[in-house]
Write a protein that holds these residues in place. Sequence first.
Motif, PDB file in Angstrom:
ATOM      1  N   VAL A  83      -0.412   3.332 -23.518  1.00  0.00           N
ATOM      2  CA  VAL A  83      -1.762   3.849 -23.785  1.00  0.00           C
ATOM      3  C   VAL A  83      -2.271   4.628 -22.576  1.00  0.00           C
ATOM      4  O   VAL A  83      -2.887   5.696 -22.713  1.00  0.00           O
ATOM      5  N   GLU A  84      -2.007   4.103 -21.396  1.00  0.00           N
ATOM      6  CA  GLU A  84      -2.441   4.780 -20.171  1.00  0.00           C
ATOM      7  C   GLU A  84      -1.780   6.142 -20.033  1.00  0.00           C
ATOM      8  O   GLU A  84      -2.420   7.131 -19.647  1.00  0.00           O
ATOM      9  N   GLU A  85      -0.498   6.223 -20.381  1.00  0.00           N
ATOM     10  CA  GLU A  85       0.260   7.455 -20.191  1.00  0.00           C
ATOM     11  C   GLU A  85       0.064   8.456 -21.328  1.00  0.00           C
ATOM     12  O   GLU A  85      -0.003   9.671 -21.091  1.00  0.00           O
ATOM     13  N   LEU A  86      -0.006   7.953 -22.561  1.00  0.00           N
ATOM     14  CA  LEU A  86       0.048   8.835 -23.731  1.00  0.00           C
ATOM     15  C   LEU A  86      -1.318   9.150 -24.337  1.00  0.00           C
ATOM     16  O   LEU A  86      -1.433  10.078 -25.137  1.00  0.00           O
ATOM     17  N   LYS A  87      -2.329   8.361 -23.993  1.00  0.00           N
ATOM     18  CA  LYS A  87      -3.706   8.589 -24.479  1.00  0.00           C
ATOM     19  C   LYS A  87      -3.765   8.731 -26.011  1.00  0.00           C
ATOM     20  O   LYS A  87      -4.279   9.718 -26.545  1.00  0.00           O
ATOM     21  N   PRO A  88      -3.267   7.732 -26.747  1.00  0.00           N
ATOM     22  CA  PRO A  88      -3.346   7.814 -28.212  1.00  0.00           C
ATOM     23  C   PRO A  88      -4.782   7.643 -28.702  1.00  0.00           C
ATOM     24  O   PRO A  88      -5.621   7.044 -28.014  1.00  0.00           O
ATOM     25  N   ASP A  89      -5.055   8.173 -29.883  1.00  0.00           N
ATOM     26  CA  ASP A  89      -6.349   7.960 -30.526  1.00  0.00           C
ATOM     27  C   ASP A  89      -6.379   6.616 -31.249  1.00  0.00           C
ATOM     28  O   ASP A  89      -7.413   5.959 -31.321  1.00  0.00           O
ATOM     29  N   VAL A  90      -5.225   6.243 -31.816  1.00  0.00           N
ATOM     30  CA  VAL A  90      -5.112   5.023 -32.617  1.00  0.00           C
ATOM     31  C   VAL A  90      -3.825   4.295 -32.216  1.00  0.00           C
ATOM     32  O   VAL A  90      -2.793   4.925 -31.973  1.00  0.00           O
ATOM     33  N   VAL A  91      -3.907   2.965 -32.155  1.00  0.00           N
ATOM     34  CA  VAL A  91      -2.738   2.127 -31.919  1.00  0.00           C
ATOM     35  C   VAL A  91      -2.540   1.227 -33.132  1.00  0.00           C
ATOM     36  O   VAL A  91      -3.469   0.544 -33.571  1.00  0.00           O
ATOM     37  N   LEU A  92      -1.330   1.244 -33.689  1.00  0.00           N
ATOM     38  CA  LEU A  92      -0.959   0.331 -34.759  1.00  0.00           C
ATOM     39  C   LEU A  92      -0.238  -0.829 -34.085  1.00  0.00           C
ATOM     40  O   LEU A  92       0.866  -0.661 -33.568  1.00  0.00           O
ATOM     41  N   MET A  93      -0.870  -2.008 -34.028  1.00  0.00           N
ATOM     42  CA  MET A  93      -0.468  -3.097 -33.136  1.00  0.00           C
ATOM     43  C   MET A  93      -0.035  -4.347 -33.897  1.00  0.00           C
ATOM     44  O   MET A  93      -0.828  -4.959 -34.607  1.00  0.00           O
ATOM     45  N   ASP A  94       1.226  -4.734 -33.710  1.00  0.00           N
ATOM     46  CA  ASP A  94       1.685  -6.014 -34.233  1.00  0.00           C
ATOM     47  C   ASP A  94       1.039  -7.134 -33.423  1.00  0.00           C
ATOM     48  O   ASP A  94       0.779  -6.978 -32.226  1.00  0.00           O
ATOM     49  N   ILE A  95       0.762  -8.281 -34.055  1.00  0.00           N
ATOM     50  CA  ILE A  95       0.130  -9.387 -33.338  1.00  0.00           C
ATOM     51  C   ILE A  95       1.158 -10.240 -32.606  1.00  0.00           C
ATOM     52  O   ILE A  95       1.012 -10.541 -31.426  1.00  0.00           O
ATOM     53  N   ARG A  96       2.218 -10.635 -33.311  1.00  0.00           N
ATOM     54  CA  ARG A  96       3.183 -11.580 -32.749  1.00  0.00           C
ATOM     55  C   ARG A  96       4.336 -10.839 -32.087  1.00  0.00           C
ATOM     56  O   ARG A  96       5.210 -10.311 -32.763  1.00  0.00           O
ATOM     57  N   MET A  97       4.305 -10.817 -30.750  1.00  0.00           N
ATOM     58  CA  MET A  97       5.347 -10.140 -29.974  1.00  0.00           C
ATOM     59  C   MET A  97       5.622 -10.935 -28.704  1.00  0.00           C
ATOM     60  O   MET A  97       4.758 -11.680 -28.238  1.00  0.00           O
ATOM     61  N   PRO A  98       6.817 -10.767 -28.122  1.00  0.00           N
ATOM     62  CA  PRO A  98       7.128 -11.452 -26.861  1.00  0.00           C
ATOM     63  C   PRO A  98       6.430 -10.783 -25.675  1.00  0.00           C
ATOM     64  O   PRO A  98       5.803  -9.743 -25.825  1.00  0.00           O
ATOM     65  N   VAL A  99       6.565 -11.403 -24.508  1.00  0.00           N
ATOM     66  CA  VAL A  99       6.031 -10.926 -23.228  1.00  0.00           C
ATOM     67  C   VAL A  99       4.503 -10.968 -23.246  1.00  0.00           C
ATOM     68  O   VAL A  99       3.889 -11.857 -22.699  1.00  0.00           O
ATOM     69  N   VAL A 100       3.875  -9.954 -23.857  1.00  0.00           N
ATOM     70  CA  VAL A 100       2.428  -9.946 -24.067  1.00  0.00           C
ATOM     71  C   VAL A 100       2.195  -9.720 -25.553  1.00  0.00           C
ATOM     72  O   VAL A 100       2.657  -8.718 -26.101  1.00  0.00           O
ATOM     73  N   ASP A 101       1.499 -10.659 -26.204  1.00  0.00           N
ATOM     74  CA  ASP A 101       1.310 -10.515 -27.650  1.00  0.00           C
ATOM     75  C   ASP A 101       0.266  -9.450 -27.959  1.00  0.00           C
ATOM     76  O   ASP A 101      -0.463  -8.984 -27.079  1.00  0.00           O
ATOM     77  N   GLY A 102       0.205  -9.082 -29.224  1.00  0.00           N
ATOM     78  CA  GLY A 102      -0.691  -8.009 -29.624  1.00  0.00           C
ATOM     79  C   GLY A 102      -2.153  -8.355 -29.499  1.00  0.00           C
ATOM     80  O   GLY A 102      -2.997  -7.482 -29.273  1.00  0.00           O
ATOM     81  N   LEU A 103      -2.489  -9.642 -29.634  1.00  0.00           N
ATOM     82  CA  LEU A 103      -3.870 -10.067 -29.491  1.00  0.00           C
ATOM     83  C   LEU A 103      -4.353  -9.858 -28.060  1.00  0.00           C
ATOM     84  O   LEU A 103      -5.418  -9.280 -27.823  1.00  0.00           O
ATOM     85  N   THR A 104      -3.557 -10.310 -27.103  1.00  0.00           N
ATOM     86  CA  THR A 104      -3.914 -10.132 -25.692  1.00  0.00           C
ATOM     87  C   THR A 104      -4.015  -8.653 -25.343  1.00  0.00           C
ATOM     88  O   THR A 104      -4.948  -8.219 -24.654  1.00  0.00           O
ATOM     89  N   ALA A 105      -3.048  -7.868 -25.832  1.00  0.00           N
ATOM     90  CA  ALA A 105      -3.065  -6.428 -25.560  1.00  0.00           C
ATOM     91  C   ALA A 105      -4.309  -5.775 -26.162  1.00  0.00           C
ATOM     92  O   ALA A 105      -4.928  -4.903 -25.537  1.00  0.00           O
ATOM     93  N   THR A 106      -4.689  -6.201 -27.365  1.00  0.00           N
ATOM     94  CA  THR A 106      -5.893  -5.657 -28.008  1.00  0.00           C
ATOM     95  C   THR A 106      -7.129  -5.959 -27.176  1.00  0.00           C
ATOM     96  O   THR A 106      -7.965  -5.083 -26.934  1.00  0.00           O
ATOM     97  N   GLU A 107      -7.256  -7.204 -26.724  1.00  0.00           N
ATOM     98  CA  GLU A 107      -8.411  -7.591 -25.922  1.00  0.00           C
ATOM     99  C   GLU A 107      -8.482  -6.779 -24.629  1.00  0.00           C
ATOM    100  O   GLU A 107      -9.551  -6.320 -24.223  1.00  0.00           O
ATOM    101  N   GLN A 108      -7.328  -6.586 -23.985  1.00  0.00           N
ATOM    102  CA  GLN A 108      -7.315  -5.838 -22.721  1.00  0.00           C
ATOM    103  C   GLN A 108      -7.592  -4.352 -22.946  1.00  0.00           C
ATOM    104  O   GLN A 108      -8.333  -3.727 -22.179  1.00  0.00           O
ATOM    105  N   LEU A 109      -7.024  -3.789 -24.006  1.00  0.00           N
ATOM    106  CA  LEU A 109      -7.235  -2.370 -24.274  1.00  0.00           C
ATOM    107  C   LEU A 109      -8.679  -2.081 -24.649  1.00  0.00           C
ATOM    108  O   LEU A 109      -9.271  -1.101 -24.170  1.00  0.00           O
ATOM    109  N   ARG A 110      -9.258  -2.913 -25.495  1.00  0.00           N
ATOM    110  CA  ARG A 110     -10.622  -2.642 -25.953  1.00  0.00           C
ATOM    111  C   ARG A 110     -11.648  -2.848 -24.838  1.00  0.00           C
ATOM    112  O   ARG A 110     -12.780  -2.386 -24.947  1.00  0.00           O
ATOM    113  N   ALA A 111     -11.247  -3.543 -23.774  1.00  0.00           N
ATOM    114  CA  ALA A 111     -12.150  -3.723 -22.632  1.00  0.00           C
ATOM    115  C   ALA A 111     -12.148  -2.512 -21.712  1.00  0.00           C
ATOM    116  O   ALA A 111     -13.002  -2.383 -20.837  1.00  0.00           O
ATOM    117  N   ARG A 112     -11.198  -1.600 -21.908  1.00  0.00           N
ATOM    118  CA  ARG A 112     -11.108  -0.410 -21.064  1.00  0.00           C
ATOM    119  C   ARG A 112     -12.080   0.662 -21.539  1.00  0.00           C
ATOM    120  O   ARG A 112     -12.349   0.786 -22.743  1.00  0.00           O
TER     121      ARG A 112
END
Length: 227
Positions: A46-75
């Motif tokens: 997201v930082e590099e590509l500057k998308p307008d929309v992210v299609l985000m899976d919830i259940r993923m390894p390393v960092v799940d989609g929920l955590t990523a959503t919370e961090q992205l929407r706080a930016r």
Amino acid sequence: MTTSIRLLLVDDDPLVRAGLTFMLGGAEDIDIVGEAADGAQALTAVEELKPDVVLMDIRMPVVDGLTATEQLRARPGAPEIVVLTTFHADEQVLRALRAGAAGFVLKDTPPAEIVAAVRRVAAGNPVLSPAVTQQLITHVAGTGGTEDRQGRAQQRLAQLADREREVAVAVGRGCSNAEIAAELYMSVPTVKTHVSRILAKLELNNRVQIALLAHDAGLLDGGGDVG
């Protein structure tokens, strides 16, 4: 020429990403700018590509989609996020919506509907209709409330004028703008103005979050006076 919607696909399954690319790649107004296999990669992409929309899976390894959503929407300048899930009434979906996701789509959703969802959020509209929002709250949120959450929600809603609070409660009950207008004896443009003011005052992203806040405050079951 119409500007294309910049879309980032995030899913740990390469076959799912390939299927989404095939489904969405044919839409002339959607430009798939990149892919990510987990939430950590998504944050970087997201930082590099500057998308307008992210299609985000919830259940993923390393960092799940929920955590990523919370961090992205706080930016600042965050992209809109549509959550991908296999369950339509899931506590994690509800948490993603609280964090500012614009809605969710099931992984078996027909391609045309996924394309429509991407277009809707890119235009600033949530994927979920008010009725679907209310169904989700009914199925999931009934077990998740706490007194602390209720108190915080009531404090936030206390910032609203009486008329704005009435509109917020109606949004929480799943009413459309036209239904709110008829119920509260105001015009549809006036309802839209009230909704916009509520979003600005409470620093919310969309009416889905208004509905969730009204639920948390206990206003949808007749409790929780914030006046």
